[in-house]
Design an enzyme around this catalytic site. Structure first.
Site, short mmCIF file in Angstrom:
data_model
loop_
_atom_site.label_atom_id
_atom_site.label_comp_id
_atom_site.label_asym_id
_atom_site.label_seq_id
_atom_site.Cartn_x
_atom_site.Cartn_y
_atom_site.Cartn_z
N ASP A 216 50.67 83.41 40.26
CA ASP A 216 51.12 83.62 38.48
C ASP A 216 52.19 82.55 38.37
O ASP A 216 53.18 82.73 37.68
CB ASP A 216 51.47 84.58 38.09
CG ASP A 216 51.60 85.00 36.56
OD1 ASP A 216 51.14 84.16 35.94
OD2 ASP A 216 52.06 86.09 36.21
N GLU B 34 44.43 83.06 30.01
CA GLU B 34 45.17 84.28 29.88
C GLU B 34 45.76 84.47 28.29
O GLU B 34 46.72 83.84 28.10
CB GLU B 34 46.33 84.21 30.95
CG GLU B 34 46.96 85.56 31.00
CD GLU B 34 48.17 85.40 32.26
OE1 GLU B 34 48.85 84.33 32.19
OE2 GLU B 34 48.65 86.65 32.42
N HIS C 296 57.58 91.30 41.49
CA HIS C 296 56.77 91.93 40.70
C HIS C 296 56.25 93.37 41.02
O HIS C 296 56.07 94.25 40.16
CB HIS C 296 55.49 91.02 40.35
CG HIS C 296 55.73 89.88 39.36
ND1 HIS C 296 56.32 88.69 39.99
CD2 HIS C 296 55.63 89.81 38.11
CE1 HIS C 296 56.47 88.17 38.82
NE2 HIS C 296 56.01 88.63 37.71
N GLY D 242 51.99 94.51 33.43
CA GLY D 242 51.52 93.96 31.90
C GLY D 242 50.40 95.23 31.65
O GLY D 242 49.42 94.57 30.98
N ALA E 187 55.61 87.85 29.45
CA ALA E 187 56.30 86.64 28.89
C ALA E 187 55.50 85.92 28.11
O ALA E 187 55.73 84.83 27.82
CB ALA E 187 56.33 85.90 30.31
N LEU F 23 60.56 89.88 33.79
CA LEU F 23 60.01 88.63 34.67
C LEU F 23 58.91 88.03 33.94
O LEU F 23 58.05 88.48 33.15
CB LEU F 23 59.28 89.49 35.95
CG LEU F 23 60.11 90.25 37.11
CD1 LEU F 23 59.37 91.03 37.94
CD2 LEU F 23 60.66 89.04 37.79
#
Ligand SMILES: [Zn+2]
Length: 386
Positions: free
Chosen positions: A268, A129, A247, A217, A140, A301
């Site tokens: 996640d 990722e 989320h 994202g 993040a 988050l």
């Protein structure tokens, strides 16, 4: 390898529907038989497959292997306690040296294929990722992003097998790279992207297979500018979703479930998973766990504290049918990775089996025929629920 067959009994979810009876297994499922005298209160589902896992139990996969302990193995053990029978170890955006260190740890945990450590979920490979993501949609991830090249990905892939790679397709050179990554056997997902609907569509046409934590994202859906979310809802066969009810709003979850045929759920999960409220590491960043959420100091988050058994309960809580919820946690991610012998209970498949009571609390976990001893959870979800 188990020699003499073992058995679980209850209401069993099979590829052709529910069966009241028994499943006999060794390391693989041997037989299913119907028996109307069995109690239907015990529910037997296939093991969970989580394709996006950063950590658990205070440990982050970016820590790699050091001083006789391997962070990937510790994480795989912690998630196994919550019904995850197979997973992808997921790296964060970081410096090349940090990513190499994490991949070396993962490689040691993956390469001993015949010798899966006892009590451990099977680590199927790596989800990379970043760092090939947009600085505009970091979430993040720290801002050490760059464009991918075939050489760099080949280098990482040689250290540990990459099954899934998240990138922002709008970055220079990425569109042309997608088919080359597919040739290496890597599934490319759009994530941490500021791209347009058109960028998403072009990437799908170039060979993109999925979307990383859909909605989070990435550019949202607006009816004049459908964004990456619009490209996913209109065209995707597969996408990840984080069902921690933090989320993504349940309404948006339902829209995605309706639109994307093989949507699958991921945690996640970060190192804060299964831990009390406090400060934890997420790659190189410090994050705070509070009220069931994991956040950066800025308040955004930062991954989750979700486990897959809680994901199942959350899906059922918003009204998703149990069998449909199970498919999103087991069969769909297995299909995405092209693994016909995982994520389903049928003769010949791996004996990855879970038993639940009528409140959907996990009572048994079997991984490739190994029955785990479940540890009492010191910090249950109930303790940290808001
Ligand atoms: Zn992540």
């Amino acid at each position: 390898m188990t020699s003499s067959p073992s058995r679980l009994s209850g209401r069993i979810l099979t590829p052709s529907g529910w069966l009241l009876g028994h499943v006999d297994y060794s390391d693989r499922v041997l037989r299913l038989h119907e028996d109307s005298t069995v109690s239907p209160d015990r529910i037997i589902l296939p093991g969970f497959i989580d394709l996006h896992v950063h950590g658990a139990a205070g440990v982050d996969i970016m820590e790699g292997a050091m001083e006789g302990r391997n962070s990937a193995e510790q994480v795989a053990r912690a998630h196994a306690q919550h019904g995850t029978t197979a997973l992808l170890g997921t790296t964060m955006t970081a410096s090349p040296a940090s990513i190499e260190h994490a991949l070396e740890g993962l490689s040691a945990a993956i390469s001993e294929r015949a010798e899966r450590g006892s009590g451990m979920a099977r680590i199927l490979g790596v989800h990379l990722e970043g760092p090939f993501i947009s600085a505009k949609r970091l979430g993040a991830q720290p801002n050490v992003v760059c464009s991918a090249t075939l050489e760099v990905v080949r280098h990482y892939h040689a250290i540990a097998p990459i099954k899934v790679l998240t990138l922002a397709p709008e970055l220079s050179g990425h569109l042309a790279l997608i088919p080359q990554l597919n040739e290496l056997g890597i599934r490319v997902q759009i994530g941490h992207s500021a791209g347009s609907y058109e960028d998403g569509l072009a990437a799908l046409q170039a060979g993109v297979a999925g979307f990383t934590h859909l909605f989070n994202g990435m550019t949202p859906l607006n009816h004049y500018q459908p964004g990456i979310v619009g490209a996913a809802l209109a065209h995707a066969q597969f996408a990840e979703l984080i069902p921690d009810l933090q989320h993504v709003h349940p309404g948006a979850m339902r829209a995605a479930i309706r639109a994307i045929p093989q949507l699958y759920c991921v945690t996640d999960a970060t190192s804060a998973t299964g831990m009390p409220d406090g400060e934890y590491a997420l790659g190189s960043q410090r994050v705070l766990k509070c009220l069931g959420c994991v956040r950066l100091a800025s308040g955004s988050l930062a991954g989750s504290a979700l486990t897959m058994d809680q994901a199942l309960r959350n899906l059922c809580e918003i009204g998703i049918d149990l069998a449909a919820a199970s498919h999103m946690l087991s069969r769909n991610p297995a299909d995405y990775l092209g693994l016909p012998d995982r994520g389903r209970i049928e003769p010949g498949a791996w004996a990855d089996l879970l038993a639940f009571d009528s409140d959907l609390q996990l009572t048994s976990v079997v991984i490739e025929g190994e029955a785990l001893t479940l540890q009492p959870a010191p910090h249950s979800a109930k303790d940290s629920a808001p």
